[in-house]
Structure formats: C-alpha cells, structure tokens
Design a protein around this motif. Structure first.
Motif, PDB file in Angstrom:
ATOM      1  N   ILE A 438      29.791  21.453 -16.586  1.00  0.00           N
ATOM      2  CA  ILE A 438      31.232  21.344 -16.376  1.00  0.00           C
ATOM      3  C   ILE A 438      31.736  22.564 -15.610  1.00  0.00           C
ATOM      4  CG2 ILE A 438      33.485  21.294 -17.527  1.00  0.00           C
ATOM      5  CD1 ILE A 438      32.124  19.735 -19.808  1.00  0.00           C
ATOM      6  N   ASP A 439      31.257  23.727 -16.004  1.00  0.00           N
ATOM      7  CA  ASP A 439      31.660  24.953 -15.321  1.00  0.00           C
ATOM      8  C   ASP A 439      31.261  24.915 -13.850  1.00  0.00           C
ATOM      9  OD1 ASP A 439      32.647  27.812 -15.511  1.00  0.00           O
ATOM     10  OD2 ASP A 439      30.603  28.149 -14.788  1.00  0.00           O
ATOM     11  N   PHE A 440      30.068  24.402 -13.578  1.00  0.00           N
ATOM     12  CA  PHE A 440      29.611  24.285 -12.188  1.00  0.00           C
ATOM     13  C   PHE A 440      30.496  23.313 -11.409  1.00  0.00           C
ATOM     14  CE2 PHE A 440      26.984  22.183  -8.928  1.00  0.00           C
ATOM     15  CZ  PHE A 440      26.549  23.294  -8.201  1.00  0.00           C
ATOM     16  N   ALA A 441      30.856  22.201 -12.057  1.00  0.00           N
ATOM     17  CA  ALA A 441      31.670  21.189 -11.369  1.00  0.00           C
ATOM     18  C   ALA A 441      33.076  21.694 -11.080  1.00  0.00           C
ATOM     19  CB  ALA A 441      31.741  19.922 -12.218  1.00  0.00           C
ATOM     20  N   LEU A 442      33.574  22.615 -11.890  1.00  0.00           N
ATOM     21  CA  LEU A 442      34.930  23.131 -11.690  1.00  0.00           C
ATOM     22  C   LEU A 442      34.995  24.235 -10.638  1.00  0.00           C
ATOM     23  CD1 LEU A 442      36.221  23.246 -15.390  1.00  0.00           C
ATOM     24  CD2 LEU A 442      36.736  21.540 -13.624  1.00  0.00           C
TER      25      LEU A 442
END
Length: 598
Positions: A438-442
């Motif tokens: 999720i952090d990567f996608a954000l």
C-alpha cells in the motif's frame, strides 16, 4: 588332516562335472576352507594350480572364496600373497555365475570399516566376472549394483570439509571405486547407441533385437544413477570449489551426470522433465520408477545450486520456465521432515528465484498447484522446523518469493495466505507485506488498482477483523492483531480524509464493528481475567506447597510445575501486552476522531 582330505578328494575326482557327488562337494569345500584358515595356503595354491586339477577347480573352486577374502582383508597376514594368487586363479578358472554369487554373498557386511574394505577389494573382481557374461550380464549387473548400493547406504556421510578431505568414513573412496566399476558398462552402452544411430537404415528387425539388449543394460545403469542421486548425493552437502577445491563427492556427482548423458539420458530432458514432453520409452519400468521424483529433485539441486554440468544447458530456457520446472521438486523436498531435504528444498527455491526479475511473476502462475503448495510448506518450515537456521532461511525465501510476484499476483497471494494460514505470526507477516505494498502504491508514479480503492477494500476486510470477536485469545493472535492495528494507524495517518485513496475513511464505520469495538471488549475481558488470576496468585504466594492452578501437559504427561514467581511474571507480561494493544487503539481513535480531522 584337512590337507589330506583335500588332496584325497582332488585325486579321486578325476571325473567330469556330472560325476561329482554332494559328498565330494562338501569334502572339497570344508577341507579347502579349513586349510586356508589354518595357514596352509601355499599347499592349497599348489593343488589349485596343478593342471590335472583344473576341472574340479572350475566346478568347485568358488567355494573357497570366504576364507580367501577374510585373509585378503587383513593386509598384515603372512599368507596374503598365496591367497591372492589363489583368488586370481579362481577368477580366471571358475564359472562366472558361481563366482558372481559367491562374491555378492561376501559383500554383505555390517561394520562400516569392513564394508569399505570389502567394496574396495571386490568391485574389480566383480567387474571382471560380469564382463565374462557377455550379452547375459544386464540382470546380473543390476543385482550387483543393487547389492553394492545397499552396502554404501550403511556408510555415514561426511558433513564437514575435514571429514571429506580425510575420508574418515571411506565413503569417498567407495564412490570413486563405483565410478571405475561401471565405466566399461557405460562405454558399452554408449558405443551401442552410437552404432544404432549409424545403422538406422539397416534391417529393422536386427535393430530391434540389438536395442532390446542395449535397453536392458541401459536400464540397469539408469536405475543405478537414480539410486545414487538419492543416496549418497541427496544426503551429502557438497562443498563449493572455493571451500574444497578437490571434492570426491562433487566429482562423483559429476560422474553420475556424465553417465546419464552417456547412456542416452540428456540432462536437459531430465532437468526440465516436468514441462517437456518426453518421448515414450519402451521397457518394463513405469515412468515414476524409471525416474524417481526424489532422484530428479536431487539432480536439479546439483544443476541449479551447485551448477554442475551447467555449461551443457542451452540458454533458451527463461528463469521463469526453470522456476516452473523446479517447483515440483521444491514442493517434494519441503514437504519432507528430514532436515537435509528441507535444506536442499530451500536452496533450490532460492536459486530458482534469484534469477527471476522482481515483480515479474504473473497471477496466472497461482493457478498452478505447486505455486500455492510450496508457500504452505514454507510456512511449516518457518513455524515447525527444529533448526533455527532453517526457519530463518525459510522466512528469507518466503519474502523473496513474494518480491517476485507482480502486483496482481501479490494481491491474490495475500488473499490466499490469509484464508489458509492458521498461524498468527504468518498472518502478521502477510499483513506487514500488505502495508508495504500500500505504501508503495501511494508513492508518486506507483499507483495501481490492486492496493488502492475498490480492490483494496476486500483485502482490508480480511485483515481488519478480530478472528473470534471479543472471545479471541489476544495472546495467541497477538502478532496478527498488532500488525492489523499498525496497518490501520498507518492508513489513517498516510491517507488523508480529503484524498481517501485507499477507501479507508469510508470503511471506518465497518472497521469499528469488526475490529475496534470487539477488540476493546476483548482487552477489557482479558485484563479483568488476568488481574483476577494475579490477585489469586498474590494471596496464595505464601502457600508454597499448595497445588498450582497452572499446569502444562504434553500428550498425557504433565510437565514440572511452574514456580509461583514465573506465573506471576507471566501474568504481568500479559497485562503489559493488553496495555500495549489499548494504547494503539486509543491512538487510532484519536486519529479517526472527526474533530481531529477538521
């Protein structure tokens, strides 16, 4: 007395084989053996070499093998030269089939040191006898190799560099002797294969007959190679050339692979067997008997981990194709309980993965059974295996496998693991990976549909839930609960309510019901229970002999009682854990308070 009996029976038996009685055989055998055992080997040698006695020696001489071998195994025996001369003469004179039977019987030993000496002494004579059998030797070769490998299996495996260098168990010498033993038979099969290729246009009936003979010999050699791949090569941990420049076991492994190629078993076909269609092989062995799965797993480990015969492989096969081929072998190895198998399974999986680019494995691969079974086997290694280094290695390889999946595959893999895993630590680890994705996608430029918005919400619903509601054992599920709370805290901090890229803010009212409220009730219930237990322990602390309320059983056996101090310490630790959970809960409630987001 024995020498006189031997001389009498030899003089009396000037008849052809059919004329010898059972008594003649018994007298010759008993008297001859007794003479050798009593040290009269020189007289026996004279009788055996006498031209007039060659017929009886041809028919009965093989019965003298047991005492001869016993003397030959003792290098300091004074009668050894005479016994060696008798032994060599018997090899030249006696009938091959009887010699074969006699020699194979003498192979059977139990002491490792005697086993190694017997093999070193008898393999060369056995080879000579088998070569005398001509076209009828295939089944006899198979029987001999089976007996020899049964003996080799009794020898310990050298595990350290020093043990292999010093050959403390004599296994290395036996492997070297084995290679020399099979060499002429391998060359014979190789020559026949070459001849068959040159004579394809000749009479088909003739070719068929020759091929049948060749196939039988070839089959026995194939069985031998497959057995050696299972033992000793599966059990042995080969040393790298940098660690041990001259490694007999590594050389033996190379010899076995060369033998496979020489007898018409291309290594490429064997290594990529799971995905390459093999031509139908005529013969009496079924596919799984001809190519045992464990042996093929050992072969692939030699190729991909130790890079043996790597230069013979074409470069047309992609890393993903190689990984797919290896997954069956990895699944087999990791499903076993033996530590050597588990270690080789981890090594093979790691080596197969490192060649694959990160985020390149598509979700379609998860439709292949082994891509879901192997992670389950890895979970067992990480949680059950008794060796700490293997558990640590298992976790490392598990993460490496996750890194190789593309975004969609990661998403579906996480869903599967959350559904099937029954271990809080593993579930917590998966949730931590979900947070990472999720952090990567954000991050700017990394937007994807799987870890944002509508696709993410079903995954979050599997994570942000208390498994058994307020009745959940908070200590048992601690890893999962803490990672779930950390993920929720991260989401409400990182994803502003005005942006709501993950959809967390519109999902909060559901999370309140599935996680926050039941968790707070559970914490209060658990704290009350443990405080009551702590109070009980404090009031009974002075009664040292009173039976403890706490006991632990393994099977039907109760473990020794835990001391009161240890019980109290455990209760305080549990209460501290509940405080920690509550503090994170309070922080999340503060962050999700509408007044905080105005």
């Amino acid at each position: 007395m024995a020498l006189e009996q031997l001389s009498d029976v030899v003089q009396r038996c000037a008849l052809p084989d059919d004329g010898y009685t059972t008594e003649d055989h018994n007298v010759f055998t008993i008297a001859g053996r007794t003479c050798i055992e009593e040290g009269n080997s020189a007289q026996v040698l004279s009788i055996v070499l006498d031209e007039q006695n060659q017929e009886i020696v041809r028919c009965m001489g093989w019965n003298l093998l047991p005492p001869l071998i016993q003397v030959l195994l003792k290098k300091d025996d004074g009668n050894r030269p005479q016994c060696l001369a008798i032994f060599n003469h018997l090899l030249e004179t006696c009938r091959p089939k009887e010699l074969l039977i006699g020699l194979l019987e003498l192979l059977e030993q139990d002491d490792p040191d005697t086993i190694a000496k017997s093999l070193h002494l008898l393999l060369n004579p056995l080879q000579k006898v088998l070569l005398c059998l001509g076209d009828r030797k295939a089944s006899s070769l198979g029987m001999t190799l089976s007996s020899v490998l049964d003996q080799v299996a009794k020898l310990p495996i050298p595990h350290t560099k020093e043990q292999e260098e010093d050959d403390v168990f004599s296994l290395c010498r036996c492997c070297t002797d084995l290679t020399a033993f099979v060499r002429p038979f391998v060359l014979e099969v190789r020559q026949k294969l070459m001849n068959d290729e040159l004579s394809e246009s000749t009479n088909k009936m003739t070719i068929g007959q020759d091929t049948n003979k060749e196939d039988e010999l070839r089959t026995e050699l194939l069985k031998f190679c497959m057995k050696t791949l299972s033992y000793p090569l599966m059990e042995a941990q080969l040393k790298d050339p940098d660690t041990l420049p001259v490694s007999p076991l590594r050389s033996f492994a190379s010899d076995i692979m060369n033998t496979l190629s020489a007898i018409g078993e291309p290594l490429t076909s064997l290594v990529y067997q799971p995905l390459l269609k093999r031509k139908q092989v005529l013969g009496f062995l079924e596919e799984e008997v001809r190519y045992p799965k464990e042996s093929l797993a050992s072969l692939n480990h030699l190729v991909f981990v130790h890079h043996l015969a790597a230069d013979t492989f074409p470069c047309v096969f992609s890393p993903v194709f190689s990984l797919r081929c290896n997954m069956e072998h990895i699944c087999l190895l990791l499903s076993r309980t033996e530590e050597t198998r588990i270690q080789k399974g981890l090594e093979l999986y790691e080596k197969s993965l490192v060649r694959v680019e990160d985020r390149s494995l598509s979700a379609d691969l998860l439709d292949i059974k082994t891509f879901l079974t192997v992670p389950q086997n890895l979970v067992n290694v990480m949680t059950i295996c008794s060796r700490h280094d293997l558990r640590t290695k298992g976790l490392k390889v598990f993460q490496l496998s996750i890194d190789k999946f593309d975004t969609e595959a990661k998403y579906k893999f996480f869903q599967y693991m959350l559904k099937t895993s029954k271990h809080s630590g593993v579930e917590g680890y998966i949730i931590k990976n979900i947070k990472t994705q999720i952090d990567f996608a954000l991050q700017p430029g990394n937007s994807n549909p799987w870890f944002q918005g509508t696709h993410l919400l079903p995954l979050l619903r599997k994570v942000l839930i208390l498994p058994d509601g307020p009745e959940t054992d908070l200590l048992q599920y601690l890893d999962r609960i803490m990672e779930s709370l950390n993920l929720l805290r991260y989401l409400v901090i990182r994803d502003k309510v005005t942006e709501n890229q993950t959809g967390i803010w519109t999902e909060l009212y559901k999370i309140e019901d599935t996680l926050m409220k039941p968790l707070r009730v559970g914490v209060n219930m658990s704290r009350a229970h443990y405080e009551r237990e702590l109070h009980t322990m404090d009031t009974k602390k002075s009664r040292a002999k009173e039976e403890s309320k706490f006991s632990v059983s393994v099977g039907d056996e109760k473990l020794p009682k835990v001391t009161s101090e240890s019980q109290i310490q455990a209760l305080h630790s549990a209460l501290h854990t509940f405080d920690m959970i509550e503090s994170v809960l309070v922080r999340i409630e503060e962050l999700t308070d509408p007044r905080e987001n105005l």
